[in-house]
Design a protein around this motif. Sequence first.
Motif, mmCIF file in Angstrom:
data_model
loop_
_atom_site.group_PDB
_atom_site.id
_atom_site.type_symbol
_atom_site.label_atom_id
_atom_site.label_comp_id
_atom_site.label_asym_id
_atom_site.label_seq_id
_atom_site.Cartn_x
_atom_site.Cartn_y
_atom_site.Cartn_z
ATOM 1 N N THR A 57 -87.893 74.350 33.667
ATOM 2 C CA THR A 57 -88.572 74.433 32.369
ATOM 3 C C THR A 57 -88.944 73.041 31.872
ATOM 4 O OG1 THR A 57 -86.353 74.683 31.555
ATOM 5 C CG2 THR A 57 -87.759 76.610 31.476
ATOM 6 N N THR A 73 -92.476 72.537 31.530
ATOM 7 C CA THR A 73 -93.004 73.238 30.369
ATOM 8 C C THR A 73 -92.876 72.368 29.123
ATOM 9 O OG1 THR A 73 -92.022 75.181 31.357
ATOM 10 C CG2 THR A 73 -92.895 75.394 29.127
ATOM 11 N N GLU A 74 -91.686 71.841 28.968
ATOM 12 C CA GLU A 74 -91.419 71.060 27.768
ATOM 13 C C GLU A 74 -92.267 69.798 27.698
ATOM 14 O OE1 GLU A 74 -89.307 73.821 26.217
ATOM 15 O OE2 GLU A 74 -89.704 71.920 25.232
ATOM 16 N N ASP A 96 -99.385 77.106 19.907
ATOM 17 C CA ASP A 96 -98.831 77.418 18.580
ATOM 18 C C ASP A 96 -97.943 76.269 18.110
ATOM 19 O OD1 ASP A 96 -96.521 79.142 20.334
ATOM 20 O OD2 ASP A 96 -95.848 78.031 18.548
ATOM 21 N N THR A 99 -94.968 75.793 16.803
ATOM 22 C CA THR A 99 -93.506 75.665 16.790
ATOM 23 C C THR A 99 -93.029 74.583 17.757
ATOM 24 O OG1 THR A 99 -93.427 77.459 18.374
ATOM 25 C CG2 THR A 99 -93.002 77.996 16.071
ATOM 26 N N THR A 100 -93.578 74.532 18.928
ATOM 27 C CA THR A 100 -93.123 73.556 19.913
ATOM 28 C C THR A 100 -93.412 72.119 19.483
ATOM 29 O OG1 THR A 100 -93.329 75.140 21.684
ATOM 30 C CG2 THR A 100 -93.337 72.826 22.291
ATOM 31 N N PHE A 110 -88.197 65.480 16.283
ATOM 32 C CA PHE A 110 -87.400 64.649 17.168
ATOM 33 C C PHE A 110 -87.941 63.219 17.203
ATOM 34 C CE2 PHE A 110 -85.501 63.601 21.250
ATOM 35 C CZ PHE A 110 -84.211 63.886 20.875
ATOM 36 N N TRP A 169 -86.214 59.457 16.242
ATOM 37 C CA TRP A 169 -86.264 58.260 17.097
ATOM 38 C C TRP A 169 -86.915 57.091 16.374
ATOM 39 C CZ3 TRP A 169 -83.721 56.380 20.790
ATOM 40 C CH2 TRP A 169 -83.122 57.214 21.741
ATOM 41 N N ARG A 227 -91.567 81.302 24.296
ATOM 42 C CA ARG A 227 -90.211 80.976 24.783
ATOM 43 C C ARG A 227 -89.612 79.700 24.185
ATOM 44 N NH1 ARG A 227 -88.376 80.257 29.484
ATOM 45 N NH2 ARG A 227 -90.188 79.741 30.724
ATOM 46 N N PRO A 228 -90.390 78.647 24.131
ATOM 47 C CA PRO A 228 -89.761 77.398 23.669
ATOM 48 C C PRO A 228 -89.442 77.387 22.188
ATOM 49 C CG PRO A 228 -91.840 76.994 24.829
ATOM 50 C CD PRO A 228 -91.785 78.445 24.490
ATOM 51 N N GLN A 229 -89.703 78.497 21.532
ATOM 52 C CA GLN A 229 -89.549 78.513 20.073
ATOM 53 C C GLN A 229 -88.174 78.035 19.618
ATOM 54 O OE1 GLN A 229 -89.781 82.356 18.363
ATOM 55 N NE2 GLN A 229 -90.241 81.590 16.320
ATOM 56 N N PRO A 238 -83.489 79.568 27.871
ATOM 57 C CA PRO A 238 -84.265 78.321 27.866
ATOM 58 C C PRO A 238 -83.865 77.379 26.734
ATOM 59 C CG PRO A 238 -85.702 80.191 28.171
ATOM 60 C CD PRO A 238 -84.343 80.744 27.881
ATOM 61 N N LYS A 274 -82.939 73.421 27.067
ATOM 62 C CA LYS A 274 -83.639 72.360 26.359
ATOM 63 C C LYS A 274 -82.647 71.409 25.687
ATOM 64 C CE LYS A 274 -86.674 71.866 22.345
ATOM 65 N NZ LYS A 274 -87.204 72.634 21.212
ATOM 66 N N ARG A 304 -80.611 69.089 28.011
ATOM 67 C CA ARG A 304 -81.430 68.111 28.710
ATOM 68 C C ARG A 304 -81.669 66.872 27.841
ATOM 69 N NH1 ARG A 304 -86.996 67.459 28.438
ATOM 70 N NH2 ARG A 304 -86.997 69.258 27.087
ATOM 71 N N ASN A 305 -81.792 67.052 26.517
ATOM 72 C CA ASN A 305 -82.138 65.932 25.644
ATOM 73 C C ASN A 305 -80.940 65.126 25.152
ATOM 74 O OD1 ASN A 305 -84.910 66.091 25.695
ATOM 75 N ND2 ASN A 305 -84.926 67.786 24.218
ATOM 76 N N ILE A 365 -79.760 60.680 24.784
ATOM 77 C CA ILE A 365 -79.591 60.240 23.398
ATOM 78 C C ILE A 365 -78.212 59.654 23.191
ATOM 79 C CG2 ILE A 365 -79.355 61.061 21.014
ATOM 80 C CD1 ILE A 365 -81.592 63.099 21.722
ATOM 81 N N ALA A 371 -78.121 56.283 24.864
ATOM 82 C CA ALA A 371 -78.871 55.302 24.072
ATOM 83 C C ALA A 371 -78.109 54.942 22.810
ATOM 84 C CB ALA A 371 -80.245 55.870 23.716
#
Lengths: 222, 268
Positions: free
Chosen positions: A2, A5-6, A17, A19-20, A27, A31, B46-48, B60, B64, B67-68, B72, B75
């Motif tokens: 994924t 995708t991200e 859309d 939301t993403t 985010f 930073w 999906r990523p909502q 998913p 997500k 992974r982030n 962080i 850092a």
Amino acid sequence: MTVSTESNAPADAGASDDTTPAGHRRFGAVWLAAVLVFGLLVGLAIGLLGPRLTTPGDDSVEAGFLRDMSTHHAQAVEMSMIAHANSADPAVVTLSADIAMTQHGQIGYMQAWLRDWKLSPTSSAPPMSWMKDSAGSVQNGLMPGMATPAQLADLRKATGTALDVQFLTLMRQHHLGGIHMAQEILDESDNTDVTWLAESQVRGQQGEINLIDSMLKKLQAT
Amino acid sequence: MSTPGPDRVPSTVKVDKTSGQGKPPAAKSTGAKSAGAKSGTRPGARPQGKGGKGRKPTAPVTVKGSRNWGPIAVAGVVVLIAVGIIGYGVFASMKGTQSWEDRAAGIEGVVNYRAQNNPAINAQDHKDGPLTYVTNPPVGGAHNAAWQNCMGDVYAEPIANEHAVHSLEHGAVWVTYKQGLPADQVTKLQEKVQGRDYMFMSPIANLDKNISVQAWGYQLKVDNADDKRIDEFVKALRLNATLEPNAACSSGKTTTGPIQAAAPPAGN
């Protein structure tokens, strides 16, 4: 998987859309804030540390030279004021005034730089310890060329030609010691203020030694 | 593109669960993406990350998050360490440049007469003849027009307070000791003084301790010449305590003994 995708999402943020991209934007803002705060901290640190890192420190050769040369100069002023007050020879009166005022003025420069650099005007380190191979050059706390308390007592008592000869002889010796120290700082420092003053000291005092030699020759001929 | 709309959610989930079954992952992800982007239907996106409606999207979302946060955290730690190092550097640098007043205050046993605001000690007038002082040795107050020579001079006999106080005004540190102090102690004091301008030394009458060192408005009394506080006092106050920056220590009196009465024609 994924992942792709991200990471692709922001590229077509406008089309997809909202939301993403919103998540990414939030985010990104975190930073951005973190980087700004970090940058401010680094900037503050540089602002506080910068002057310290770019000016000579407490145990630098420059600080050692300025402190020791202040003391060395002060004795030249002392001897010159004695000769200025007591000599009957106009040439000695003039030369002693020149030396006293020049060197007292230079003490002001040297002390002001130490103050600008937020350093103590004096040090508890032994005299000459900033100089390489200076061991043995200090006798009873006196730097090279400096007159002893006994020589100063004699100078205070002297009159007439004896005073003039004693003064010129002591000052010749004093200048030689001072030139030695100034040449050493010229070898070791690239601080433009300090080397500017040290160069003038070497030049000026060498010229005065020539003058003193000719005056001594004239006095001893009589 | 070619994935049928209604099938999209179940099929992706299946692929996720059975990823070992040979379906190329690329196909899956493009399918998911294009489906989400095209349809615009909330449950299908999906990523909502909310996962409220669809039970499947939960997986998913967790992927997500994990992974982030790794980078962080790394850092963050790096930044904290950097800030710590820089902060310590600034602190250490600032500490090295403490004011001389603070350094003087940090010496145990130092008396700060400036803080007392005593007019008799703060006075800077020039006066002829013998003067009386509120402390012994004096640390400030009215004084003679002539100062005592303070070019590292070591006086073997007591000197006039009236001249010595003027030297304090010029920034000198005056080392005094009880008359009759053993010679080895006197020699140790002498080594701290000779050859250094803005220093002078003499014995003094009626001293209540073996040794007393003073600058204008400051005094420290100790019993032994080896006491490290003498050097700390000199380092903190010599020249720094001046009330007249760049005033000289030469051209002063080099005589010892009490003050000479003012010459009659001078008045007073």
